[in-house]
Write an enzyme that holds these catalytic residues in place. Sequence first.
Site, PDB file in Angstrom:
ATOM      1  N   PRO A  23       0.832  -1.212   0.000  1.00  0.00           N
ATOM      2  CA  PRO A  23       0.000   0.000   0.000  1.00  0.00           C
ATOM      3  C   PRO A  23       0.864   1.259   0.000  1.00  0.00           C
ATOM      4  O   PRO A  23       1.831   1.350   0.759  1.00  0.00           O
ATOM      5  CB  PRO A  23      -0.795  -0.112   1.308  1.00  0.00           C
ATOM      6  CG  PRO A  23      -0.691  -1.549   1.709  1.00  0.00           C
ATOM      7  CD  PRO A  23       0.615  -2.040   1.195  1.00  0.00           C
ATOM      8  N   TYR A 178      -2.149   3.376  13.581  1.00  0.00           N
ATOM      9  CA  TYR A 178      -3.529   3.762  13.324  1.00  0.00           C
ATOM     10  C   TYR A 178      -4.459   3.049  14.321  1.00  0.00           C
ATOM     11  O   TYR A 178      -3.997   2.414  15.256  1.00  0.00           O
ATOM     12  CB  TYR A 178      -3.888   3.488  11.866  1.00  0.00           C
ATOM     13  CG  TYR A 178      -3.046   4.302  10.904  1.00  0.00           C
ATOM     14  CD1 TYR A 178      -3.050   5.703  10.952  1.00  0.00           C
ATOM     15  CD2 TYR A 178      -2.204   3.699   9.972  1.00  0.00           C
ATOM     16  CE1 TYR A 178      -2.267   6.465  10.096  1.00  0.00           C
ATOM     17  CE2 TYR A 178      -1.414   4.460   9.110  1.00  0.00           C
ATOM     18  CZ  TYR A 178      -1.451   5.833   9.176  1.00  0.00           C
ATOM     19  OH  TYR A 178      -0.666   6.588   8.339  1.00  0.00           O
ATOM     20  N   ARG A 225      -2.468  -6.398   7.867  1.00  0.00           N
ATOM     21  CA  ARG A 225      -1.118  -5.840   7.976  1.00  0.00           C
ATOM     22  C   ARG A 225      -0.834  -5.413   9.406  1.00  0.00           C
ATOM     23  O   ARG A 225      -1.635  -4.736  10.039  1.00  0.00           O
ATOM     24  CB  ARG A 225      -0.963  -4.624   7.056  1.00  0.00           C
ATOM     25  CG  ARG A 225       0.350  -3.881   7.257  1.00  0.00           C
ATOM     26  CD  ARG A 225       0.482  -2.642   6.388  1.00  0.00           C
ATOM     27  NE  ARG A 225       1.400  -2.871   5.294  1.00  0.00           N
ATOM     28  CZ  ARG A 225       2.169  -1.915   4.760  1.00  0.00           C
ATOM     29  NH1 ARG A 225       2.107  -0.677   5.194  1.00  0.00           N
ATOM     30  NH2 ARG A 225       2.983  -2.198   3.771  1.00  0.00           N
ATOM     31  N   GLY A 316       7.271  -1.470  -1.457  1.00  0.00           N
ATOM     32  CA  GLY A 316       6.607  -0.180  -1.421  1.00  0.00           C
ATOM     33  C   GLY A 316       7.262   0.823  -2.332  1.00  0.00           C
ATOM     34  O   GLY A 316       6.928   0.934  -3.510  1.00  0.00           O
ATOM     35  N   ARG A 317       8.240   1.561  -1.806  1.00  0.00           N
ATOM     36  CA  ARG A 317       8.850   2.663  -2.568  1.00  0.00           C
ATOM     37  C   ARG A 317       9.381   2.244  -3.935  1.00  0.00           C
ATOM     38  O   ARG A 317       9.253   3.021  -4.890  1.00  0.00           O
ATOM     39  CB  ARG A 317       9.951   3.336  -1.738  1.00  0.00           C
ATOM     40  CG  ARG A 317       9.402   4.114  -0.563  1.00  0.00           C
ATOM     41  CD  ARG A 317      10.478   4.894   0.180  1.00  0.00           C
ATOM     42  NE  ARG A 317      11.645   4.098   0.494  1.00  0.00           N
ATOM     43  CZ  ARG A 317      11.730   3.251   1.529  1.00  0.00           C
ATOM     44  NH1 ARG A 317      10.679   3.072   2.312  1.00  0.00           N
ATOM     45  NH2 ARG A 317      12.819   2.590   1.773  1.00  0.00           N
TER      46      ARG A 317
END
Length: 363
Positions: A23, A178, A225, A316-317
């Site tokens: 993500p 989160y 995740r 990711g990146r």
Amino acid sequence: MPSLFDPIRLGSLDLPNRILMAPLTRGRSTREHVPTPIMAEYYAQRAGAGLIITEATGISQEGLGWPYAPGIWNEAQVEAWKPIVKAVHDKGGRIALQLWHMGYLVHPDFLGGQPPVSSSARTAPDEAHTYEGKKPYGEARALREDEIPRLLADYENAAKNAVAAGFDGVQIHAANGYLIDEFLRDGANKRTDRYGGSIENRVRLLTKIAQTVAGVVGPERTGIRFSPNGPIQGVDDSDPHAVFGLAAEVMARIGLAYIELREPGPNGTFGKATVAPVAPTIKKAFGGPVILNCDYDGPKAQAAVESGEADAIAFGRPYLANPDLPERIAEGAPLNKDDMKTWYSQGPEGYVDYPTLSQAKAA
């Protein structure tokens, strides 16, 4: 020896390779959190991933505090996601939606000035991204126990909408400080009710959310995740092996398809480990596929899969600037460098204009 390029089955999903797209928040939706057509081009370019996991997507306005991030709580958002999913499918890809509630990391500006919710009354460190620039976070209020059914209904609605939009599955975002992470970890959770105190109590909300989502989508199409091994965005735990070991056991009992872990090393680019890797504990407790993610390149990823440390790797990146990442890894080709200034900008620059390997060779 297993390879990154071997197929793998995650629940009911058959993936052609073990290179997943992690993500990546990109900020290309509208201010009303409705996805835009350019997102179809972006995700379709990356359809060669074994599985695309979308950018984090808000389950409700209460849970979404990032400018121009997408949501999945209303009909307009569902309709806007449909052509994105179709574009990936038309390229032969698979795509799962990540379900996101940001908890105390939602700035009051996104909530009409009202405080965000968390496990406990507290304020996030650093500053929030808002439409008016960076601002200090506001103090969150503790989510009341009688509000839990409403929260579960928001997850249920989001899961139903993901199915309606045509996604191949969903991933529950329970990482990175989160809301779910704020309940899991004792550094953030100071509650004295059934959702705080003991590890069993702190895992309770995660359990109910996973049961709710899996009940809609199917556990075989639901992943999760975690980010277990260090402090992130003001959230930490005194015994992550214990709490995430139990969390993994519970996810196995529910029948989730996989666990993805964002677990940096001691010198991680974004976040640093403060305890020994928790992934082996989670892998043993879960018994199913575990996907690792953090600072991997092709050779390191292949070594992790060969050794059995991971069943697949989520990048990711590297996927920001390399839409054809599996091809580049297979050939050992150099990677395009991403431009950090365009990570969260609203235009095509630094989003859909990175060349593939074949385009670069032809130039």
